[in-house]
Design a protein around this motif. Structure first.
Motif, mmCIF file in Angstrom:
data_model
loop_
_atom_site.group_PDB
_atom_site.id
_atom_site.type_symbol
_atom_site.label_atom_id
_atom_site.label_comp_id
_atom_site.label_asym_id
_atom_site.label_seq_id
_atom_site.Cartn_x
_atom_site.Cartn_y
_atom_site.Cartn_z
ATOM 1 N N VAL A 255 5.593 -20.211 -3.279
ATOM 2 C CA VAL A 255 6.082 -19.011 -2.893
ATOM 3 C C VAL A 255 5.286 -18.493 -1.785
ATOM 4 O O VAL A 255 3.910 -18.437 -1.937
ATOM 5 N N THR A 256 5.908 -18.182 -0.705
ATOM 6 C CA THR A 256 4.945 -17.630 0.489
ATOM 7 C C THR A 256 5.483 -15.891 0.554
ATOM 8 O O THR A 256 6.455 -15.716 0.730
ATOM 9 N N ALA A 257 4.256 -15.082 0.668
ATOM 10 C CA ALA A 257 4.758 -13.829 0.815
ATOM 11 C C ALA A 257 3.854 -13.375 2.034
ATOM 12 O O ALA A 257 2.541 -13.590 2.117
ATOM 13 N N VAL A 258 4.739 -12.761 3.026
ATOM 14 C CA VAL A 258 4.124 -12.091 4.196
ATOM 15 C C VAL A 258 4.009 -10.557 3.838
ATOM 16 O O VAL A 258 5.007 -9.870 3.567
ATOM 17 N N VAL A 259 2.935 -10.085 4.352
ATOM 18 C CA VAL A 259 2.762 -8.418 3.844
ATOM 19 C C VAL A 259 3.144 -7.892 5.319
ATOM 20 O O VAL A 259 2.606 -8.196 6.248
ATOM 21 N N ARG A 260 4.054 -6.960 5.138
ATOM 22 C CA ARG A 260 4.793 -6.297 6.392
ATOM 23 C C ARG A 260 4.551 -4.685 6.477
ATOM 24 O O ARG A 260 4.953 -4.103 7.303
ATOM 25 N N GLY A 261 3.461 -4.315 5.709
ATOM 26 C CA GLY A 261 3.356 -2.898 5.783
ATOM 27 C C GLY A 261 2.651 -2.314 4.465
ATOM 28 O O GLY A 261 3.158 -2.890 3.408
ATOM 29 N N VAL A 262 1.896 -1.567 4.375
ATOM 30 C CA VAL A 262 1.305 -1.095 3.222
ATOM 31 C C VAL A 262 1.365 0.470 3.300
ATOM 32 O O VAL A 262 0.907 1.176 4.195
ATOM 33 N N LYS A 263 1.842 1.199 2.076
ATOM 34 C CA LYS A 263 1.957 2.512 1.776
ATOM 35 C C LYS A 263 1.134 2.793 0.451
ATOM 36 O O LYS A 263 1.499 2.095 -0.491
ATOM 37 N N GLU A 264 0.723 4.128 0.374
ATOM 38 C CA GLU A 264 0.010 4.556 -0.814
ATOM 39 C C GLU A 264 0.926 5.755 -1.407
ATOM 40 O O GLU A 264 1.476 6.222 -0.232
ATOM 41 N N LYS A 265 0.987 6.088 -2.541
ATOM 42 C CA LYS A 265 1.581 7.068 -2.859
ATOM 43 C C LYS A 265 0.821 8.185 -3.269
ATOM 44 O O LYS A 265 -0.312 8.402 -3.542
ATOM 45 N N GLU A 266 1.460 9.413 -2.508
ATOM 46 C CA GLU A 266 0.718 10.651 -2.434
ATOM 47 C C GLU A 266 1.453 11.615 -3.406
ATOM 48 O O GLU A 266 2.682 11.996 -3.002
ATOM 49 N N ASP B 102 5.632 11.992 -10.390
ATOM 50 C CA ASP B 102 5.662 10.911 -9.732
ATOM 51 C C ASP B 102 6.906 10.882 -8.763
ATOM 52 O O ASP B 102 6.825 10.188 -7.828
ATOM 53 N N ARG B 103 8.002 11.308 -9.358
ATOM 54 C CA ARG B 103 9.322 11.208 -8.731
ATOM 55 C C ARG B 103 9.156 12.127 -7.278
ATOM 56 O O ARG B 103 10.104 11.485 -6.313
ATOM 57 N N PHE B 104 8.471 12.969 -7.318
ATOM 58 C CA PHE B 104 8.402 13.860 -6.070
ATOM 59 C C PHE B 104 6.979 13.382 -4.983
ATOM 60 O O PHE B 104 6.805 13.990 -3.970
ATOM 61 N N ALA B 105 6.543 12.212 -5.298
ATOM 62 C CA ALA B 105 5.424 11.536 -4.659
ATOM 63 C C ALA B 105 6.175 11.083 -3.342
ATOM 64 O O ALA B 105 7.475 10.860 -3.163
ATOM 65 N N VAL B 106 5.271 11.277 -2.012
ATOM 66 C CA VAL B 106 5.834 10.671 -0.878
ATOM 67 C C VAL B 106 4.811 9.315 -0.560
ATOM 68 O O VAL B 106 3.781 9.216 -1.146
ATOM 69 N N LEU B 107 5.569 8.562 0.184
ATOM 70 C CA LEU B 107 4.851 7.109 0.643
ATOM 71 C C LEU B 107 4.093 7.563 1.784
ATOM 72 O O LEU B 107 4.849 7.700 2.957
ATOM 73 N N GLU C 115 -3.900 1.953 6.623
ATOM 74 C CA GLU C 115 -4.366 0.723 7.002
ATOM 75 C C GLU C 115 -5.744 0.293 6.344
ATOM 76 O O GLU C 115 -6.907 0.611 6.771
ATOM 77 N N ARG C 116 -5.431 -0.421 5.428
ATOM 78 C CA ARG C 116 -6.380 -0.960 4.663
ATOM 79 C C ARG C 116 -5.745 -2.097 3.775
ATOM 80 O O ARG C 116 -4.681 -2.234 3.863
ATOM 81 N N ALA C 117 -6.649 -2.728 2.880
ATOM 82 C CA ALA C 117 -6.020 -4.064 2.298
ATOM 83 C C ALA C 117 -5.092 -3.273 0.706
ATOM 84 O O ALA C 117 -5.484 -2.115 0.342
ATOM 85 N N VAL C 118 -4.526 -4.268 0.518
ATOM 86 C CA VAL C 118 -3.463 -3.848 -0.365
ATOM 87 C C VAL C 118 -4.197 -3.587 -1.820
ATOM 88 O O VAL C 118 -5.039 -4.524 -2.262
ATOM 89 N N GLN C 119 -3.834 -2.682 -2.595
ATOM 90 C CA GLN C 119 -4.519 -2.180 -3.778
ATOM 91 C C GLN C 119 -3.319 -1.931 -4.870
ATOM 92 O O GLN C 119 -2.112 -1.916 -4.589
ATOM 93 N N GLU C 120 -3.614 -2.142 -6.399
ATOM 94 C CA GLU C 120 -2.607 -1.804 -7.040
ATOM 95 C C GLU C 120 -2.121 -0.335 -7.085
ATOM 96 O O GLU C 120 -3.084 0.489 -6.646
ATOM 97 N N GLY C 121 -0.915 -0.565 -7.390
ATOM 98 C CA GLY C 121 -0.138 1.011 -7.110
ATOM 99 C C GLY C 121 0.334 1.063 -5.663
ATOM 100 O O GLY C 121 1.387 2.029 -5.613
ATOM 101 N N ASP C 122 -0.106 0.339 -4.791
ATOM 102 C CA ASP C 122 0.615 0.430 -3.529
ATOM 103 C C ASP C 122 1.900 0.010 -3.386
ATOM 104 O O ASP C 122 2.260 -0.635 -4.040
ATOM 105 N N PHE C 123 2.867 0.390 -2.315
ATOM 106 C CA PHE C 123 4.221 -0.121 -2.032
ATOM 107 C C PHE C 123 3.835 -0.937 -0.804
ATOM 108 O O PHE C 123 3.488 -0.287 0.128
ATOM 109 N N VAL C 124 4.398 -1.974 -0.716
ATOM 110 C CA VAL C 124 4.361 -3.003 0.275
ATOM 111 C C VAL C 124 5.847 -3.351 0.646
ATOM 112 O O VAL C 124 6.707 -3.552 -0.196
#
Length: 492
Positions: free
Chosen positions: A230-241, A147-152, A156-165
């Motif tokens: 609390v107001t949260a604005v999503v400014r980018g979604v990345k998944e772990k590879e 997991d430490r060597f994963a890349v983000l 372009e999709r909706a946020v899922q558990e495990g994503d980095f936002v």
């Protein structure tokens, strides 16, 4: 001077001290000389006022009272040494007899270290969990390493558990914005649960640019305990590879050429960690068994001091966390009475453990040389991130050095006990504990090398513990005895 000791309880004694007037004369003369320098009398130079004039001006009784107060600390200390009293508290002193030209008789009640009868340690048996590392644990560790060597990678999709936002956050209470609760471009792993309660549910399913608002209870700060919007604005979604789990990964992540070699090394490392955990488990169970087997009364003054020290540390920590005692107890799910009872039981166990280990130190003549002490200072200074001389100066203030020496000696005593008890795992197999090594004959004295094993938090200690209390009582004996007699002296 004649001193007699009367045992009032297993943890308290009463000293009765008889002092002939002739032995008080040096203190009386010293008091006259001091007052002669302080009192201004017409016709006499400072320091040359005769005793008879001082008697006329101040009264013989007042002078004798001050002389006694000056002498009491010394007389008390001499009585303690003569009767070999191991004091743990400040004395309660009472003058029972005195007249001009006659003997002084005073009593001093003080808490003392109780006598401890040690069991035969070779008869003790400890049961610990086996130091076995399962295949699942090895794979779990390798998964973490992978997991430490994963890349983000941006998606372009909706946020899922495990994503980095990336999030922009703001909060308000009753419409009033909270300045300290604003952040821009904060990176967060969805599902980690380490940001704000409710954030995961709010942003799951959101897309880049979406805004979500939710309510949450604030745990700290000015608005602790209140509900914030609390107001949260999503400014980018990345998944772990994750990287491929193969020999190439082993080469990238370690010094090994193959995955099998890396897996074998991980197992060895985890087995070493498990053996250290096994040692910690054995230490804790040994202390529990000793406290259970050995009758050790606890002086109330020592227990009170330990409770006060723990409450002080807790208050400091809660202040640093920005919360209070009530909120802390709520997170524990305990009432104040339940918490205080638990702390009292824990403090009592800690003090009993100290007394037992101190008895082992005395029985086995366990010592501490300068080299060992310097090793501990260097190690702890490095751990604290300060220079060794700075750390040593800090220890020299108050009873820090005494407490450090007590910690090291008690740890050595505990390791010595672990060498002599029988240890088996839950399946009945003998266990060889991962104990610190003993230097060979060429390396010096046959003492336990604990420089890599000792941890200050592993043994029950405290600023108000028995060793520190004894040191305080001994170093403050003179001033304490004098203070205790201020009123008694005036009444004579």
């Amino acid at each position: 001077m004649k001193a007699t000791k009367e045992t009032l309880s297993p943890t308290r004694v009463k000293l009765t001290v008889e002092v002939p007037f002739d032995e008080l004369k040096p203190s009386v003369d010293a008091t006259y000389r001091k007052l002669a320098r302080q009192v201004r009398v017409s016709g006499f130079r400072p320091g040359k006022v005769p005793p008879r004039i001082l008697d006329q001006r101040l009264g013989r009784g007042v002078i004798l009272d001050e002389a006694i107060q000056e002498a009491l600390p010394r007389l008390y200390s001499e009585a303690v040494q003569a009767e070999e009293v191991d004091v743990l508290s400040r004395p309660e002193v009472d003058i029972t007899e005195f007249a001009d030209g006659a003997q002084l008789v005073f009593t001093a009640e003080v808490d003392v270290r109780p006598d401890v009868t040690l069991p035969e340690f070779g008869d003790l048996e400890l049961v610990v969990e086996p130091a076995v590392v399962s295949d699942e644990k090895v794979e779990e560790y390798l998964g973490t390493l992978r997991d430490r060597f994963a890349v983000l990678k941006p998606v372009e999709r909706a946020v899922q558990e495990g994503d980095f936002v990336s999030l922009d956050l703001s909060a308000s209470v009753d419409g009033e914005a909270i300045e300290d609760a604003t952040a821009t471009g904060m990176s967060y792993e969805v599902g980690s649960g380490n940001l704000i309660d409710g954030i995961d549910e709010a942003i799951t399913g959101a897309s880049d640019g979406d805004e979500r608002t939710f309510d949450t209870e604030l745990l700290a700060g000015e608005y602790a305990g209140r509900t914030a919007q609390v107001t949260a604005v999503v400014r980018g979604v990345k998944e772990k590879e994750l990287p491929e789990f193969d020999d190439d990964f082993a080469t990238t992540a370690s010094e090994f050429d193959t995955l099998d070699e890396l897996r074998a090394d991980v197992r060895t490392r985890l087995e070493t960690v498990r053996k250290q955990e096994q040692l910690g488990e054995a230490r804790e169970k040994l202390l529990d068994k000793l406290v259970e087997l050995v009758e050790v009364p606890v002086p109330e003054s020592v227990l009170a001091g330990e409770l006060e020290a723990r409450e002080h540390r807790l208050s400091h920590e809660l202040e640093h966390m920005g919360t209070d005692r009530a909120a802390y107890l709520e997170t524990l799910g305990q009432s104040a009475e339940e918490f205080d009872s638990e702390v009292r039981d824990s403090a009592g166990k800690a003090i009993r453990s100290q007394f037992i280990l101190d008895a082992v130190i005395d029985a086995e003549s366990i010592g501490l040389d300068q080299g060992e002490l310097m090793e501990q200072i260097l190690m702890r200074a490095q751990r604290a991130g300060v220079q060794p001389d700075q750390y040593a100066q800090h220890l020299a203030q108050g009873e820090g050095l005494t407490a450090l020496m007590a910690d090291v000696l008690r740890t050595k005593a505990l390791f010595l006990l672990l060498e002599n008890v029988k240890v088996v795992d839950s399946e009945g197999n003998p266990v060889e504990l991962h104990l610190p090594r003993r230097p060979s004959a060429d390396e010096g004295d046959d003492v336990v090398d604990i420089s890599d094993e000792l941890d200050a938090e592993e043994l029950p200690t405290g600023a108000a513990g028995p060793v520190a209390a004894a040191a305080d009582a001994d170093s403050d004996a003179q001033s304490d005895a004098g203070d205790a007699e201020a009123d008694a002296g005036d009444s004579k």
